[in-house]
Design a protein around this motif. Structure first.
Motif, PDB file in Angstrom:
ATOM      1  N   GLU A 141       0.864  -1.177   0.000  1.00  0.00           N
ATOM      2  CA  GLU A 141       0.000   0.000   0.000  1.00  0.00           C
ATOM      3  C   GLU A 141       0.903   1.229   0.000  1.00  0.00           C
ATOM      4  OE1 GLU A 141      -1.947   3.393   1.429  1.00  0.00           O
ATOM      5  OE2 GLU A 141      -0.456   2.305   2.619  1.00  0.00           O
ATOM      6  N   VAL A 149       0.885   4.426   0.894  1.00  0.00           N
ATOM      7  CA  VAL A 149       0.982   5.451   1.931  1.00  0.00           C
ATOM      8  C   VAL A 149       1.569   4.871   3.214  1.00  0.00           C
ATOM      9  CG1 VAL A 149      -0.284   7.130   3.319  1.00  0.00           C
ATOM     10  CG2 VAL A 149      -0.957   6.722   0.942  1.00  0.00           C
ATOM     11  N   ALA A 150       0.903   3.865   3.773  1.00  0.00           N
ATOM     12  CA  ALA A 150       1.357   3.266   5.030  1.00  0.00           C
ATOM     13  C   ALA A 150       2.411   2.198   4.816  1.00  0.00           C
ATOM     14  CB  ALA A 150       0.168   2.686   5.790  1.00  0.00           C
ATOM     15  N   SER A 154      -4.828   6.659   7.720  1.00  0.00           N
ATOM     16  CA  SER A 154      -3.919   6.965   6.615  1.00  0.00           C
ATOM     17  C   SER A 154      -3.710   8.464   6.504  1.00  0.00           C
ATOM     18  CB  SER A 154      -4.487   6.435   5.287  1.00  0.00           C
ATOM     19  OG  SER A 154      -3.741   6.909   4.182  1.00  0.00           O
ATOM     20  N   HIS A 183      -5.898   9.627   2.860  1.00  0.00           N
ATOM     21  CA  HIS A 183      -7.071   8.761   2.768  1.00  0.00           C
ATOM     22  C   HIS A 183      -7.440   8.449   1.327  1.00  0.00           C
ATOM     23  CE1 HIS A 183     -11.498   8.885   2.030  1.00  0.00           C
ATOM     24  NE2 HIS A 183     -11.456   7.815   2.785  1.00  0.00           N
ATOM     25  N   THR A 196      -5.022   5.817  -0.243  1.00  0.00           N
ATOM     26  CA  THR A 196      -5.239   4.492   0.341  1.00  0.00           C
ATOM     27  C   THR A 196      -6.572   3.916  -0.114  1.00  0.00           C
ATOM     28  OG1 THR A 196      -3.878   5.056   2.257  1.00  0.00           O
ATOM     29  CG2 THR A 196      -5.368   3.195   2.501  1.00  0.00           C
ATOM     30  N   VAL A 243     -11.016   2.922   5.939  1.00  0.00           N
ATOM     31  CA  VAL A 243      -9.844   3.794   5.902  1.00  0.00           C
ATOM     32  C   VAL A 243     -10.259   5.163   6.415  1.00  0.00           C
ATOM     33  CG1 VAL A 243      -8.128   4.922   4.455  1.00  0.00           C
ATOM     34  CG2 VAL A 243      -8.761   2.558   4.004  1.00  0.00           C
ATOM     35  N   ASN A 263       0.033   7.242   9.874  1.00  0.00           N
ATOM     36  CA  ASN A 263      -0.456   5.934   9.453  1.00  0.00           C
ATOM     37  C   ASN A 263      -0.437   4.981  10.647  1.00  0.00           C
ATOM     38  OD1 ASN A 263      -0.521   6.745   6.628  1.00  0.00           O
ATOM     39  ND2 ASN A 263       1.711   6.587   6.690  1.00  0.00           N
TER      40      ASN A 263
END
Length: 307
Positions: free
Chosen positions: A93, A95-96, A152, A155, A158, A192, A198
């Motif tokens: 993923e 972002v995180a 996140s 957002h 994600t 999410v 995160n």
């Protein structure tokens, strides 16, 4: 949809032994490989060491290898790399950074649970006996992992990873703040939330009925009242009864029952929820620590140091 179930998750915590003991108390069973199992879905939670609490991996199930190819093409359109590890498709993923693992898996089938007899006006379902909820003595053991809630810092990105990339469907949204998504017929398997860092907000575990929600929470709190976070209540999004507790690493865990199911996408209209409706239908108001966990500042500091 190619996806049909939420398989499992791996969480990282600094205090593995203490956190593992909590989930044993919660009703999950640890097998000889280190995985925690549920009654109906097998291995669903693994706890590994990490400097701070975090989601390390989330796994979903599909029917066949062709589904993996289709998801790989969807991810490629978003310029998100994916690769095969054995029979699984793996991506990160963006972002995180947690691993998303898609595996060919059997569809989860749960034996039909006879409805709990509840008396009501003009309705005498259980006859002359006491309510079964007050007679149960067995420990509460969750039936399956229901959903995971992820904070996140972006957002939108994600959410697109799950919907446009993996193929999740949107069930409802919280205005400017969150998206409820599903990879099965349950109302949501992933939520999410927009967040300043995160992090893993909570995991949610299905039990039979509201009595098991209450019995499970009371058992967990009997010697550890500090575990209580929020409950008993009922959500609007998903309609489920809930009670939230906190593990020793700071992650929330939820007992739930009576979740909405979406058997036909055309018969469900997603809502954009605002205010209290985005949080709950009835119950005590959520504490500030549920909306903004107390360790977020420390998590933010750790994230900045790591980067």
């Amino acid at each position: 949809m190619p996806l049909h179930r939420l398989n499992s998750l791996v969480i990282g915590v600094p205090n593995v032994g203490e956190t593992a003991a909590y989930y044993s108390d919660f009703g999950l069973t640890q097998d000889d490989t280190g995985w925690f199992t549920t009654r109906d879905a097998g291995q669903q939670l693994k706890i590994e060491h990490a400097p701070t609490r975090r989601l390390l991996e989330l796994s979903m199930g599909v029917d066949d290898p062709d589904d993996l190819d289709r998801i790989a093409r969807r991810l490629a359109k978003l310029d998100i790399p994916s690769w095969r590890e054995g029979a699984a498709l793996v991506s990160h993923e963006p972002v995180a950074g947690f691993r998303a693992v898609i595996r060919v898996a059997h569809r989860l089938t749960q034996a039909e649970e006879p409805p709990t007899p509840y008396n009501g006006p003009g309705r005498r379902e259980r006859g002359p006996g006491r309510a079964p909820g007050v007679l149960r003595e067995h420990p509460v053991r969750p039936r399956k992992l229901g959903h995971v809630v992820i904070g996140s810092t972006d957002h939108t990105v994600t959410r697109r990873f799950f919907t446009d990339g993996l193929g999740f469907k949107t069930s409802d949204a919280i205005k400017d703040h969150g998206t409820f998504m599903r990879c099965s017929t349950d109302h949501h398997n992933v939520l999410v939330l927009a967040a300043p860092v995160n992090f893993l907000h909570h995991t949610s575990w299905q039990v039979e009925d509201i009595d098991e929600v209450g019995r499970g929470a009371f058992s967990m709190l009997e010697e550890h009242p500090e575990r209580h976070v929020w409950g008993l209540g009922r959500h609007h999004a998903g309609s489920n009864f809930f009670w939230y507790l906190k593990d020793p690493a700071g992650n929330f865990s939820e007992y739930y029952s009576d979740m909405d199911t979406i058997l036909d996408d055309q018969l469900w209209t997603p809502e954009t929820l605002e205010g209290a409706k985005g949080l709950f239908s009835w119950g005590p108001p959520p504490p500030a620590s549920f909306l903004h966990p107390e360790d977020l500042a420390a998590l933010m500091t750790g994230s900045h140091q790591a980067s």
